[in-house]
Motif scaffolding. Structure first.
Motif, PDB file in Angstrom:
ATOM      1  N   MET A 129     -37.124  -5.354  80.843  1.00  0.00           N
ATOM      2  CA  MET A 129     -38.410  -5.075  80.261  1.00  0.00           C
ATOM      3  C   MET A 129     -38.369  -5.396  78.776  1.00  0.00           C
ATOM      4  N   LYS A 130     -39.413  -6.011  78.279  1.00  0.00           N
ATOM      5  CA  LYS A 130     -39.481  -6.368  76.872  1.00  0.00           C
ATOM      6  C   LYS A 130     -39.690  -5.128  76.007  1.00  0.00           C
ATOM      7  N   ALA A 131     -39.181  -5.212  74.796  1.00  0.00           N
ATOM      8  CA  ALA A 131     -39.364  -4.119  73.839  1.00  0.00           C
ATOM      9  C   ALA A 131     -40.808  -4.127  73.339  1.00  0.00           C
ATOM     10  N   TYR A 132     -41.308  -2.953  72.986  1.00  0.00           N
ATOM     11  CA  TYR A 132     -42.647  -2.870  72.396  1.00  0.00           C
ATOM     12  C   TYR A 132     -42.642  -3.571  71.038  1.00  0.00           C
ATOM     13  N   SER A 133     -43.777  -4.142  70.673  1.00  0.00           N
ATOM     14  CA  SER A 133     -43.887  -4.896  69.431  1.00  0.00           C
ATOM     15  C   SER A 133     -43.719  -3.984  68.215  1.00  0.00           C
ATOM     16  N   LEU A 134     -43.314  -4.603  67.110  1.00  0.00           N
ATOM     17  CA  LEU A 134     -43.169  -3.851  65.859  1.00  0.00           C
ATOM     18  C   LEU A 134     -44.521  -3.314  65.399  1.00  0.00           C
ATOM     19  N   ASP A 135     -45.578  -4.069  65.667  1.00  0.00           N
ATOM     20  CA  ASP A 135     -46.925  -3.653  65.287  1.00  0.00           C
ATOM     21  C   ASP A 135     -47.297  -2.331  65.967  1.00  0.00           C
ATOM     22  N   LEU A 136     -47.068  -2.249  67.278  1.00  0.00           N
ATOM     23  CA  LEU A 136     -47.372  -1.027  68.024  1.00  0.00           C
ATOM     24  C   LEU A 136     -46.506   0.127  67.522  1.00  0.00           C
ATOM     25  N   ARG A 137     -45.237  -0.147  67.313  1.00  0.00           N
ATOM     26  CA  ARG A 137     -44.325   0.882  66.822  1.00  0.00           C
ATOM     27  C   ARG A 137     -44.809   1.429  65.471  1.00  0.00           C
ATOM     28  N   GLN A 138     -45.232   0.520  64.594  1.00  0.00           N
ATOM     29  CA  GLN A 138     -45.695   0.924  63.268  1.00  0.00           C
ATOM     30  C   GLN A 138     -46.973   1.753  63.371  1.00  0.00           C
ATOM     31  N   LYS A 139     -47.886   1.372  64.259  1.00  0.00           N
ATOM     32  CA  LYS A 139     -49.128   2.140  64.450  1.00  0.00           C
ATOM     33  C   LYS A 139     -48.821   3.560  64.918  1.00  0.00           C
ATOM     34  N   ILE A 140     -47.859   3.696  65.827  1.00  0.00           N
ATOM     35  CA  ILE A 140     -47.477   5.021  66.331  1.00  0.00           C
ATOM     36  C   ILE A 140     -46.920   5.877  65.183  1.00  0.00           C
ATOM     37  N   ILE A 141     -46.034   5.287  64.384  1.00  0.00           N
ATOM     38  CA  ILE A 141     -45.437   6.013  63.260  1.00  0.00           C
ATOM     39  C   ILE A 141     -46.515   6.401  62.251  1.00  0.00           C
ATOM     40  N   ASP A 142     -47.381   5.452  61.873  1.00  0.00           N
ATOM     41  CA  ASP A 142     -48.430   5.722  60.882  1.00  0.00           C
ATOM     42  C   ASP A 142     -49.363   6.830  61.351  1.00  0.00           C
ATOM     43  N   THR A 143     -49.772   6.767  62.616  1.00  0.00           N
ATOM     44  CA  THR A 143     -50.676   7.778  63.169  1.00  0.00           C
ATOM     45  C   THR A 143     -50.008   9.145  63.168  1.00  0.00           C
TER      46      THR A 143
ATOM     47  N   GLU B  49     -34.011   9.241  61.742  1.00  0.00           N
ATOM     48  CA  GLU B  49     -32.569   9.113  61.527  1.00  0.00           C
ATOM     49  C   GLU B  49     -32.180   7.867  60.750  1.00  0.00           C
ATOM     50  N   THR B  50     -32.876   6.755  60.984  1.00  0.00           N
ATOM     51  CA  THR B  50     -32.450   5.484  60.389  1.00  0.00           C
ATOM     52  C   THR B  50     -33.481   4.875  59.446  1.00  0.00           C
ATOM     53  N   GLY B  51     -34.742   5.316  59.553  1.00  0.00           N
ATOM     54  CA  GLY B  51     -35.794   4.705  58.755  1.00  0.00           C
ATOM     55  C   GLY B  51     -36.292   3.394  59.339  1.00  0.00           C
ATOM     56  N   SER B  52     -35.718   2.999  60.453  1.00  0.00           N
ATOM     57  CA  SER B  52     -36.083   1.741  61.102  1.00  0.00           C
ATOM     58  C   SER B  52     -36.860   2.027  62.390  1.00  0.00           C
ATOM     59  N   ILE B  53     -37.787   1.112  62.699  1.00  0.00           N
ATOM     60  CA  ILE B  53     -38.509   1.235  63.969  1.00  0.00           C
ATOM     61  C   ILE B  53     -38.257   0.026  64.856  1.00  0.00           C
ATOM     62  N   ALA B  54     -37.382  -0.863  64.405  1.00  0.00           N
ATOM     63  CA  ALA B  54     -37.078  -2.078  65.167  1.00  0.00           C
ATOM     64  C   ALA B  54     -36.357  -1.716  66.464  1.00  0.00           C
ATOM     65  N   PRO B  55     -36.591  -2.492  67.520  1.00  0.00           N
ATOM     66  CA  PRO B  55     -35.873  -2.222  68.764  1.00  0.00           C
ATOM     67  C   PRO B  55     -34.367  -2.366  68.560  1.00  0.00           C
ATOM     68  N   LYS B  56     -33.629  -1.517  69.209  1.00  0.00           N
ATOM     69  CA  LYS B  56     -32.171  -1.588  69.085  1.00  0.00           C
ATOM     70  C   LYS B  56     -31.669  -2.809  69.842  1.00  0.00           C
ATOM     71  N   ILE B  57     -30.649  -3.421  69.289  1.00  0.00           N
ATOM     72  CA  ILE B  57     -30.056  -4.601  69.920  1.00  0.00           C
ATOM     73  C   ILE B  57     -28.834  -4.152  70.696  1.00  0.00           C
ATOM     74  N   ARG B  58     -28.769  -4.580  71.936  1.00  0.00           N
ATOM     75  CA  ARG B  58     -27.651  -4.211  72.786  1.00  0.00           C
ATOM     76  C   ARG B  58     -26.430  -5.012  72.363  1.00  0.00           C
TER      77      ARG B  58
END
Length: 131
Positions: free
Chosen positions: A1-15, A46-55
């Protein structure tokens, strides 16, 4: 499954940071799982990052080199055996029990095919192998 976009992640955090909305309501608003909202918020804290984790590390194979050689010999000797039969024979010879889908993946890696004709006689054969 693809990771959610950074845009969506940022909207969730901002909201969420604007306040006044629960994690459950966030999940409903953005049509994502509650567990994803919890995970992304925890990662952000914890990290300040919202980027998907890389396996980084792959899951190790279920069979070692010696067991793969045994599997290869089983398939060569029983080229009409089903995945279930191969699985049982492998357990008898190595003591390692793996699932049918794992047998299929291992055979695909070794570039073996096990196409079979569907036949009810195979069920009887399977019973013979399991005893």
């Amino acid at each position: 499954m693809k990771a959610y976009s950074l845009d969506l992640r940022q909207k969730i955090i901002d909201t969420y940071l604007e306040g006044g909305i629960s994690q459950r309501q966030l999940a409903e608003r953005f049509k994502v799982a509650l567990s994803f909202v919890q995970k992304i918020l925890k990662q952000y804290r914890e990290t300040g990052s919202i980027a998907p984790k890389i396996r980084i590390q792959q899951t190790p194979p279920k069979l070692n080199e010696e067991q793969l050689n045994v599997l290869k010999k089983i398939v060569e000797a029983n080229n009409d055996a089903t995945l279930a039969e191969i699985r049982i024979l492998l357990e008898q010879k190595t003591g390692v029990l793996i699932g049918r889908s794992t047998v299929d993946r291992m055979l695909n890696r070794m570039e073996f095919t096990v196409k079979k004709k569907h036949c009810t006689r195979m069920k009887r054969k399977l019973k013979e192998f399991s005893h």
